[in-house]
Write an enzyme that holds these catalytic residues in place. Structure first.
Site, PDB file in Angstrom:
ATOM      1  N   ASP A  81      -0.234 -20.076  33.725  1.00 23.51           N
ATOM      2  CA  ASP A  81       0.275 -20.605  32.460  1.00 23.51           C
ATOM      3  C   ASP A  81       0.930 -21.974  32.597  1.00 23.51           C
ATOM      4  O   ASP A  81       1.372 -22.383  33.663  1.00 23.51           O
ATOM      5  CB  ASP A  81       1.264 -19.615  31.819  1.00 23.51           C
ATOM      6  CG  ASP A  81       2.386 -19.198  32.769  1.00 23.51           C
ATOM      7  OD1 ASP A  81       2.158 -19.117  33.995  1.00 23.51           O
ATOM      8  OD2 ASP A  81       3.517 -18.959  32.286  1.00 23.51           O
ATOM      9  N   GLU A 139       3.903 -16.495  33.733  1.00 21.35           N
ATOM     10  CA  GLU A 139       5.010 -16.536  34.712  1.00 21.35           C
ATOM     11  C   GLU A 139       6.261 -17.150  34.099  1.00 21.35           C
ATOM     12  O   GLU A 139       7.374 -16.799  34.466  1.00 21.35           O
ATOM     13  CB  GLU A 139       4.595 -17.328  35.958  1.00 21.35           C
ATOM     14  CG  GLU A 139       5.549 -17.183  37.145  1.00 21.35           C
ATOM     15  CD  GLU A 139       6.824 -18.014  37.045  1.00 21.35           C
ATOM     16  OE1 GLU A 139       7.887 -17.521  37.448  1.00 21.35           O
ATOM     17  OE2 GLU A 139       6.755 -19.149  36.550  1.00 21.35           O
ATOM     18  N   GLU A 140       6.055 -18.092  33.175  1.00 20.28           N
ATOM     19  CA  GLU A 140       7.182 -18.894  32.669  1.00 20.28           C
ATOM     20  C   GLU A 140       8.010 -18.188  31.602  1.00 20.28           C
ATOM     21  O   GLU A 140       9.014 -18.711  31.163  1.00 20.28           O
ATOM     22  CB  GLU A 140       6.665 -20.224  32.092  1.00 20.28           C
ATOM     23  CG  GLU A 140       5.975 -21.126  33.101  1.00 20.28           C
ATOM     24  CD  GLU A 140       6.944 -21.810  34.065  1.00 20.28           C
ATOM     25  OE1 GLU A 140       8.173 -21.593  33.933  1.00 20.28           O
ATOM     26  OE2 GLU A 140       6.469 -22.533  34.955  1.00 20.28           O
ATOM     27  N   ARG A 180      11.021 -19.445  53.685  1.00 15.22           N
ATOM     28  CA  ARG A 180      12.376 -18.930  53.878  1.00 15.22           C
ATOM     29  C   ARG A 180      12.321 -17.412  53.851  1.00 15.22           C
ATOM     30  O   ARG A 180      11.949 -16.812  52.838  1.00 15.22           O
ATOM     31  CB  ARG A 180      13.341 -19.425  52.819  1.00 15.22           C
ATOM     32  CG  ARG A 180      14.744 -18.909  53.134  1.00 15.22           C
ATOM     33  CD  ARG A 180      15.852 -19.506  52.339  1.00 15.22           C
ATOM     34  NE  ARG A 180      17.113 -19.123  52.975  1.00 15.22           N
ATOM     35  CZ  ARG A 180      17.810 -19.910  53.798  1.00 15.22           C
ATOM     36  NH1 ARG A 180      17.407 -21.121  54.055  1.00 15.22           N
ATOM     37  NH2 ARG A 180      18.922 -19.467  54.346  1.00 15.22           N
ATOM     38  N   HIS A 366       8.646 -28.995  35.879  1.00 17.45           N
ATOM     39  CA  HIS A 366       9.180 -28.880  34.506  1.00 17.45           C
ATOM     40  C   HIS A 366       9.581 -30.254  33.952  1.00 17.45           C
ATOM     41  O   HIS A 366      10.405 -30.349  33.051  1.00 17.45           O
ATOM     42  CB  HIS A 366      10.371 -27.906  34.420  1.00 17.45           C
ATOM     43  CG  HIS A 366       9.987 -26.477  34.691  1.00 17.45           C
ATOM     44  ND1 HIS A 366      10.500 -25.400  34.009  1.00 17.45           N
ATOM     45  CD2 HIS A 366       9.103 -25.945  35.578  1.00 17.45           C
ATOM     46  CE1 HIS A 366       9.963 -24.281  34.477  1.00 17.45           C
ATOM     47  NE2 HIS A 366       9.123 -24.597  35.430  1.00 17.45           N
TER      48      HIS A 366
HETATM   49 NI    NI Z   1       6.113 -22.244  38.579  1.00 15.64          NI
END
Ligand code: NI
Length: 394
Positions: A81, A139-140, A180, A366
């Site tokens: 998305d 996902e957003e 990580r 973003h």
């Molecule tokens: Ni993302």
């Protein structure tokens, strides 16, 4: 095998780049990825990869079977998305959809996974097990496509033993990846508070219940939940980002609205913080004669990278890219709905460096100027393919 994967990642670069340009130019918002899913499906069909479309809406799930397909299954996930942002880049493949842009690199993730799929499918006689491809929607946006796909059974039949995903990272150069182990990203909950007071004349505050004065106390007081109630070794952020009340200089308004976000990295503390926010707000409002409505819809969970799976993936990446090109990441208070998969199985979410020599392509995700050095596509496709093969054969 390592050389075969490297040369195929190089050979298919123009194709993966073209795929990325197509997806980038035709971005779709969360849960509306119809054309993107159709395009991904057409590529999988072209490659001869069996897959299912329309999973929990727009999800696309593929399967690549190697030798002894029942031996082991792993999953690879890419999100599809885009964001409600007007693209500011002047490129040939600029977004054709007004106000919608792939500003978080999900076009990169999807095209990399198609490249991985093509390579793994071609080499399927040289590895054992099954690779599940998850092209995920939404996902957003909460609740996040991952949780919907999990409900739809995507982690069953066959059941993956581990899951991997990559994400663009404009703070590292192309040619690098970052890992990580352990807690990596935060849970993300939205906080909505309405304080109901009683409006009146500004000169007669004793006849009113002033939601603005009470709101100020609530905002300040709630920070103490972070600083005095949370264990200082558990990162926590509470940010209020929208406040709305009143309309002129001499009228006390009826109500005040407050919107914010709570982020942390411990699921128990997260639940306790919800309780404390509600209790503090309710009691503070009560003390001043007001009432409060508090809504904290649960967002993404915090993202935990399995230490063993991540250590393995990191060592395979080092073998593939060289030690110097594999970095250690700092923890982040941003969120990712990949976390939902990691609640069910060991997972590793790693970063793909996308800037050019730390000079160009440094705009953050973003942001309307976000873009990548496309050399990163080779690194993404190659490293993910190599990790997948090793995860299956180890
Ligand atoms: Ni993302």
């Amino acid at each position: 095998m390592i050389d075969k994967i490297k040369s195929k990642a190089e050979e298919y670069f123009p194709e993966i780049q073209a795929i990325r340009h197509h997806i980038h130019a035709n971005p779709e918002l969360s849960f509306e990825e119809y054309k993107t899913a159709e395009f991904i499906s057409s590529k999988l069909t072209e490659y001869g990869i069996e897959h299912e479309t329309g999973v929990a809406g727009t999800g696309v799930i593929g399967l690549i079977k190697g030798k002894n397909p029942d031996k082991k299954c792993i999953a690879l996930r890419a999100d599809m998305d885009a964001l409600p942002i007007q693209e500011a880049n002047d490129v040939a493949y600029k977004s054709k959809n007004d106000g919608v842009m792939h500003a978080c690199g999900h076009d990169v993730h999807s095209s990399c996974l198609l490249g991985v799929a093509k390579i793994l499918h071609e080499l399927r006689d040289e590895w054992e097990g099954t690779v599940k491809l998850i092209f995920q929607q939404g996902e957003e946006k909460h609740p996040g496509g991952a949780s919907l796909l999990i409900k739809a059974g995507v982690l069953e039949n066959p059941k993956p033993e581990a899951i991997f995903a990559l994400h663009v990272y404009p703070h590292m150069p192309s040619g690098t990846v970052g890992f990580r182990a352990g807690q990596y990203m935060a849970s993300t909950d939205e906080v909505y508070i309405t304080i109901n007071g009683k409006g009146g004349h500004a000169a007669l505050p004793h006849k009113a219940i002033d939601p603005i004065a009470i709101g100020a106390q609530v905002i300040t007081g709630l920070q103490q939940i972070v600083s005095r109630k949370g264990n200082p070794i558990t990162p926590t952020v509470l940010s209020f980002c929208k406040i709305e009340s009143g309309f002129t200089t001499n009228v006390i308004p009826d109500k005040l609205e407050l919107w914010g976000t709570l982020r942390t990295m411990n699921e128990e503390w997260r639940a306790e913080a919800h309780r404390l926010i509600k209790e503090f707000t309710t009691k503070t409002c009560e003390a001043y004669g007001a009432t409060a409505e508090i809504n904290i819809p649960t967002g993404h969970a915090s993202l935990f990278n399995d230490p063993e799976v991540t250590a393995n993936a990191e060592s395979w990446a080092k073998a593939f890219l060289g030690d110097d090109n594999v970095k250690t990441l700092d923890i982040r208070m941003t969120g990712e709905d990949f976390s939902f998969y990691t609640l069910h199985m060991p997972g590793c979410f790693f970063r793909l460096g996308t800037n050019k020599n730390d000079e160009d392509f440094t705009a953050s995700v973003h942001n309307a100027h976000f873009n990548i050095d496309e050399e990163a596509l080779k690194t993404g496709v190659g490293t993910m393919s190599w990790i997948a093969v090793n995860a299956l054969m180890s």
